[in-house]
Design a protein around this motif. Structure first.
Motif, PDB file in Angstrom:
ATOM      1  N   PRO A 112       0.846  70.334  40.591  1.00  0.00           N
ATOM      2  CA  PRO A 112       1.792  69.877  39.577  1.00  0.00           C
ATOM      3  C   PRO A 112       1.190  69.726  38.177  1.00  0.00           C
ATOM      4  CG  PRO A 112       1.032  68.001  40.840  1.00  0.00           C
ATOM      5  CD  PRO A 112       0.372  69.205  41.452  1.00  0.00           C
ATOM      6  N   VAL A 113      -0.074  70.076  38.016  1.00  0.00           N
ATOM      7  CA  VAL A 113      -0.723  69.977  36.704  1.00  0.00           C
ATOM      8  C   VAL A 113      -0.943  71.390  36.176  1.00  0.00           C
ATOM      9  CG1 VAL A 113      -2.736  69.136  35.446  1.00  0.00           C
ATOM     10  CG2 VAL A 113      -1.845  67.822  37.390  1.00  0.00           C
ATOM     11  N   PRO A 114      -0.528  71.679  34.945  1.00  0.00           N
ATOM     12  CA  PRO A 114      -0.646  73.038  34.417  1.00  0.00           C
ATOM     13  C   PRO A 114      -2.093  73.477  34.247  1.00  0.00           C
ATOM     14  CG  PRO A 114      -0.019  71.513  32.667  1.00  0.00           C
ATOM     15  CD  PRO A 114       0.056  70.744  33.957  1.00  0.00           C
ATOM     16  N   ASP A 115      -2.301  74.797  34.345  1.00  0.00           N
ATOM     17  CA  ASP A 115      -3.641  75.339  34.125  1.00  0.00           C
ATOM     18  C   ASP A 115      -3.565  76.600  33.279  1.00  0.00           C
ATOM     19  OD1 ASP A 115      -2.780  77.336  35.844  1.00  0.00           O
ATOM     20  OD2 ASP A 115      -4.272  76.956  37.401  1.00  0.00           O
ATOM     21  N   GLY A 349      -5.717  54.545  44.305  1.00  0.00           N
ATOM     22  CA  GLY A 349      -4.713  54.883  45.302  1.00  0.00           C
ATOM     23  C   GLY A 349      -5.324  55.512  46.532  1.00  0.00           C
ATOM     24  N   GLY A 350      -4.477  55.736  47.533  1.00  0.00           N
ATOM     25  CA  GLY A 350      -4.927  56.362  48.767  1.00  0.00           C
ATOM     26  C   GLY A 350      -4.555  57.829  48.791  1.00  0.00           C
ATOM     27  N   GLN A 351      -4.211  58.321  49.962  1.00  0.00           N
ATOM     28  CA  GLN A 351      -3.896  59.733  50.154  1.00  0.00           C
ATOM     29  C   GLN A 351      -2.529  59.819  50.818  1.00  0.00           C
ATOM     30  OE1 GLN A 351      -6.890  61.800  52.380  1.00  0.00           O
ATOM     31  NE2 GLN A 351      -5.856  63.789  52.251  1.00  0.00           N
ATOM     32  N   GLY A 352      -1.590  60.465  50.151  1.00  0.00           N
ATOM     33  CA  GLY A 352      -0.260  60.581  50.737  1.00  0.00           C
ATOM     34  C   GLY A 352       0.797  60.835  49.693  1.00  0.00           C
ATOM     35  N   GLY A 353       1.852  61.571  50.091  1.00  0.00           N
ATOM     36  CA  GLY A 353       2.950  61.883  49.193  1.00  0.00           C
ATOM     37  C   GLY A 353       4.119  60.946  49.400  1.00  0.00           C
ATOM     38  N   ARG A 354       5.204  61.214  48.663  1.00  0.00           N
ATOM     39  CA  ARG A 354       6.347  60.303  48.679  1.00  0.00           C
ATOM     40  C   ARG A 354       7.076  60.300  50.019  1.00  0.00           C
ATOM     41  NH1 ARG A 354       7.911  64.631  45.062  1.00  0.00           N
ATOM     42  NH2 ARG A 354       9.584  65.874  45.958  1.00  0.00           N
ATOM     43  N   ASN A 355       7.084  61.432  50.740  1.00  0.00           N
ATOM     44  CA  ASN A 355       7.785  61.463  52.017  1.00  0.00           C
ATOM     45  C   ASN A 355       7.050  60.677  53.096  1.00  0.00           C
ATOM     46  OD1 ASN A 355      10.268  63.347  51.883  1.00  0.00           O
ATOM     47  ND2 ASN A 355       8.694  64.429  50.725  1.00  0.00           N
ATOM     48  N   GLY A 381       7.471  72.312  51.765  1.00  0.00           N
ATOM     49  CA  GLY A 381       6.357  72.311  52.700  1.00  0.00           C
ATOM     50  C   GLY A 381       5.135  71.562  52.228  1.00  0.00           C
ATOM     51  N   ILE A 382       5.194  70.994  51.009  1.00  0.00           N
ATOM     52  CA  ILE A 382       4.046  70.290  50.440  1.00  0.00           C
ATOM     53  C   ILE A 382       4.500  68.918  49.967  1.00  0.00           C
ATOM     54  CG2 ILE A 382       2.184  70.353  48.755  1.00  0.00           C
ATOM     55  CD1 ILE A 382       2.070  72.649  50.737  1.00  0.00           C
ATOM     56  N   ASP A 383       4.005  67.862  50.613  1.00  0.00           N
ATOM     57  CA  ASP A 383       4.376  66.497  50.239  1.00  0.00           C
ATOM     58  C   ASP A 383       3.434  66.010  49.144  1.00  0.00           C
ATOM     59  OD1 ASP A 383       5.617  64.033  50.209  1.00  0.00           O
ATOM     60  OD2 ASP A 383       4.512  63.252  51.927  1.00  0.00           O
ATOM     61  N   GLY A 384       3.883  66.114  47.905  1.00  0.00           N
ATOM     62  CA  GLY A 384       3.019  65.737  46.788  1.00  0.00           C
ATOM     63  C   GLY A 384       1.910  66.753  46.605  1.00  0.00           C
ATOM     64  N   SER A 385       0.670  66.313  46.697  1.00  0.00           N
ATOM     65  CA  SER A 385      -0.474  67.217  46.540  1.00  0.00           C
ATOM     66  C   SER A 385      -1.225  67.400  47.856  1.00  0.00           C
ATOM     67  CB  SER A 385      -1.428  66.673  45.466  1.00  0.00           C
ATOM     68  OG  SER A 385      -1.877  65.369  45.825  1.00  0.00           O
ATOM     69  N   GLU A 386      -0.642  66.949  48.965  1.00  0.00           N
ATOM     70  CA  GLU A 386      -1.323  67.074  50.258  1.00  0.00           C
ATOM     71  C   GLU A 386      -0.955  68.393  50.930  1.00  0.00           C
ATOM     72  OE1 GLU A 386      -3.502  64.971  50.528  1.00  0.00           O
ATOM     73  OE2 GLU A 386      -2.788  63.458  49.149  1.00  0.00           O
ATOM     74  N   ASP A 387      -1.475  68.633  52.144  1.00  0.00           N
ATOM     75  CA  ASP A 387      -1.208  69.892  52.836  1.00  0.00           C
ATOM     76  C   ASP A 387      -0.121  69.759  53.894  1.00  0.00           C
ATOM     77  OD1 ASP A 387      -2.552  68.343  54.677  1.00  0.00           O
ATOM     78  OD2 ASP A 387      -4.124  69.817  55.110  1.00  0.00           O
ATOM     79  N   ASP A 416      -1.738  54.984  51.462  1.00  0.00           N
ATOM     80  CA  ASP A 416      -2.614  55.822  52.281  1.00  0.00           C
ATOM     81  C   ASP A 416      -1.860  56.366  53.498  1.00  0.00           C
ATOM     82  OD1 ASP A 416      -5.035  57.025  52.541  1.00  0.00           O
ATOM     83  OD2 ASP A 416      -6.087  55.287  53.342  1.00  0.00           O
ATOM     84  N   SER A 417      -0.627  56.779  53.283  1.00  0.00           N
ATOM     85  CA  SER A 417       0.242  57.182  54.390  1.00  0.00           C
ATOM     86  C   SER A 417      -0.228  58.463  55.069  1.00  0.00           C
ATOM     87  CB  SER A 417       1.680  57.353  53.889  1.00  0.00           C
ATOM     88  OG  SER A 417       1.718  58.226  52.777  1.00  0.00           O
ATOM     89  N   TYR A 418      -0.852  59.365  54.324  1.00  0.00           N
ATOM     90  CA  TYR A 418      -1.319  60.610  54.931  1.00  0.00           C
ATOM     91  C   TYR A 418      -2.321  60.318  56.040  1.00  0.00           C
ATOM     92  CZ  TYR A 418      -3.448  65.255  55.379  1.00  0.00           C
ATOM     93  OH  TYR A 418      -3.931  66.457  55.871  1.00  0.00           O
ATOM     94  N   ARG A 419      -3.300  59.476  55.732  1.00  0.00           N
ATOM     95  CA  ARG A 419      -4.324  59.174  56.736  1.00  0.00           C
ATOM     96  C   ARG A 419      -3.745  58.368  57.895  1.00  0.00           C
ATOM     97  NH1 ARG A 419      -8.771  59.530  52.468  1.00  0.00           N
ATOM     98  NH2 ARG A 419      -7.874  57.739  51.395  1.00  0.00           N
ATOM     99  N   PHE A 420      -2.732  57.554  57.620  1.00  0.00           N
ATOM    100  CA  PHE A 420      -2.081  56.811  58.698  1.00  0.00           C
ATOM    101  C   PHE A 420      -1.477  57.780  59.712  1.00  0.00           C
ATOM    102  CE2 PHE A 420       1.722  55.061  60.670  1.00  0.00           C
ATOM    103  CZ  PHE A 420       1.283  53.848  61.152  1.00  0.00           C
ATOM    104  N   PHE A 421      -0.668  58.721  59.242  1.00  0.00           N
ATOM    105  CA  PHE A 421      -0.002  59.638  60.163  1.00  0.00           C
ATOM    106  C   PHE A 421      -0.963  60.668  60.745  1.00  0.00           C
ATOM    107  CE2 PHE A 421       3.758  58.126  57.769  1.00  0.00           C
ATOM    108  CZ  PHE A 421       4.498  57.665  58.861  1.00  0.00           C
ATOM    109  N   ALA A 422      -2.002  61.023  60.002  1.00  0.00           N
ATOM    110  CA  ALA A 422      -3.008  61.940  60.544  1.00  0.00           C
ATOM    111  C   ALA A 422      -3.710  61.320  61.745  1.00  0.00           C
ATOM    112  CB  ALA A 422      -4.023  62.310  59.466  1.00  0.00           C
TER     113      ALA A 422
END
Length: 447
Positions: A112-115, A349-355, A381-387, A416-422
């Motif tokens: 989401p950041v331009p390059d 912050g932790g690791q995880g997107g809005r969903n 298919g991409i929750d925020g910046s995660e895979d 840190d929802s990504y690591r929770f569900f992982a």
């Protein structure tokens, strides 16, 4: 968990004989049904199904196809499948969202950041459309993610300055309309500027909506849509959310040397903007499949916004009302919603997107309510910046976490929802879907 394994039934009202839906419900597990509903929502928005009915007649002159967004390459491929080789063009999509095309060049860039890739590709698009005449046609393929992918900084500002503002906005809690007001005010490519540059050629934009309310000015910051927002609006938003702007950016916005194109601008009068896929369409497709499996459904809304954590609490309250009082719907049932929530991050912050954050908040709110399952995923298919696309919960999600020594409320507090569900093997991993109609949420109540 792999979503590709879930079947995608067609939404034909005559598909099943009376009583068959109850047999089907018994033959599919709740997690499988939720994945099927998400697959259905995604499939309903796929470019290969949505492009052909909306293509305009070919022009007398040159036909140029341009596009920006996460679906741009898939949309370009769908155009080629219908129109063949008699065209040229260039589209910009996110890294990893490429599709093979014959005539339309595909360039991948930052989101989401331009390059720098996005900046150079954006200039190439402007170079293609600038020489066109009134006999020519520009077919624009627009989808979510286009704001960062299609960035042209003004000469007075650097790409690094714009990227820094984007990063701050993403963490600020500003909604997508507010973020894009700022970004289009600092851009030479969005806010109607692409259509204006293509004038006097005819411009037809086919648009996949990923924003609440399907506001054309907000989707990819409206490169072919005029807008009435101003640079002063942008300054107010940055002040409201504590976004720290350099003196150069503040000075640029105060001078406003490149104002956003107004809707009444004569250079936009030969432009037609057409929505070809929306969150509502995908929610209705999922609701039909839920009915086919024997579950009544309710769509709470396709444009629900707010902090992901708070939206999760509200959805949990609705689910409890259904369980206790059979209101506003009688179980077994499915509660559907869409939109785009936000996550305000303080500190690192932790690791995880809005969903995944929504879903973790929902799990905490439900506190193991029996018979309740849920899925929340981004349709791209991409929750925020995660895979991951998102995640799933079951009635025993909190019990599983506790058995592993994981405290759900702590992970929610640190985003840190990504690591929770992982840790529970409950992430939904799809990879890029090549479409994007915002977030999809489904709560399944089986009894």
């Amino acid at each position: 968990m792999t979503l590709r394994d879930a079947a995608v039934p067609t939404c034909d009202n005559n598909k099943f004989a009376f009583g068959d839906e109850h047999k089907m419900a018994a033959q599919i597990t709740p997690p499988e049904l939720l994945k099927t509903l998400f697959n259905t929502a995604v499939e309903a928005a796929m470019p290969q199904h949505r492009i052909a009915p909306y293509l305009p007649p070919k022009p007398q002159g040159k036909l140029v196809v341009v596009g920006v967004g996460k679906s741009a390459a898939a949309m370009a491929k769908a155009v080629e499948d219908v129109w063949g080789d008699d065209l040229e063009g260039l589209v910009i999509t996110r890294y990893g969202h490429h599709m093979p095309t014959a005539k339309i060049e595909v360039i991948e860039a930052g989101h989401p950041v331009p390059d720098r890739n996005g900046v150079e590709a954006a200039q190439k698009i402007f170079d293609r459309v600038a020489p066109l005449t009134e006999d020519d046609l520009v077919l624009c393929l627009i989808s979510g993610g286009g704001t960062s992918l299609f960035t042209l900084p003004p000469p007075e500002l650097t790409l690094e300055a714009l990227a820094d503002i984007s990063v701050q906005l993403l963490k600020s809690g500003a909604d997508i309309a507010e973020m894009n007001t700022v970004r289009k005010s600092l851009s030479c490519s969005s806010g109607g500027r692409l259509a204006a540059a293509a004038y006097p050629a005819q411009v037809v934009s086919l648009i996949i909506s990923d924003v609440p309310g399907d506001d054309l000015t907000v989707i990819a910051s409206g490169p072919t849509v005029g807008d009435s927002v101003t640079a002063q609006d942008a300054l107010g938003i940055m002040q409201r959310y504590g976004v720290k702007a350099s003196a150069e950016i503040v000075d640029y916005l105060n001078r406003d040397p490149n104002p956003i194109i107004k809707p009444e601008d004569p250079r936009l009068q030969r432009t037609q903007n057409i929505l070809i896929a929306t969150p509502q369409h995908s929610l209705e497709a999922a609701a039909q499949v839920a009915q086919d499996y024997g579950y009544t459904s309710i769509i709470l809304g396709n444009s629900i916004e707010g902090e992901a954590k708070e939206v999760g609490i509200v959805h949990g309250g609705i689910a409890k009302q259904v369980i206790r009082h059979h209101q506003p719907i009688v179980p077994p049932c499915v509660i559907l919603s869409g939109g785009e929530t936000t996550v305000t991050v303080s500190g690192s912050g932790g690791q995880g997107g809005r969903n995944s954050e929504f879903l973790l908040s929902l799990a905490v709110a439900l506190d193991g309510s029996p018979g309740v399952y849920a899925i929340a995923c981004d349709t791209d298919g991409i929750d925020g910046s995660e895979d991951n696309a998102g995640a799933l919960i079951t009635p025993d999600t909190l019990f599983q976490a506790k058995s592993k020594g994981i405290k759900a409320s702590q992970y929610l507090e640190t985003h840190d929802s990504y690591r929770f569900f992982a840790a529970l093997d409950m992430l939904v991993m799809t990879g890029p879907t090549l479409t994007n109609v915002n977030d999809f949420r489904a709560i399944l109540i089986v009894k």
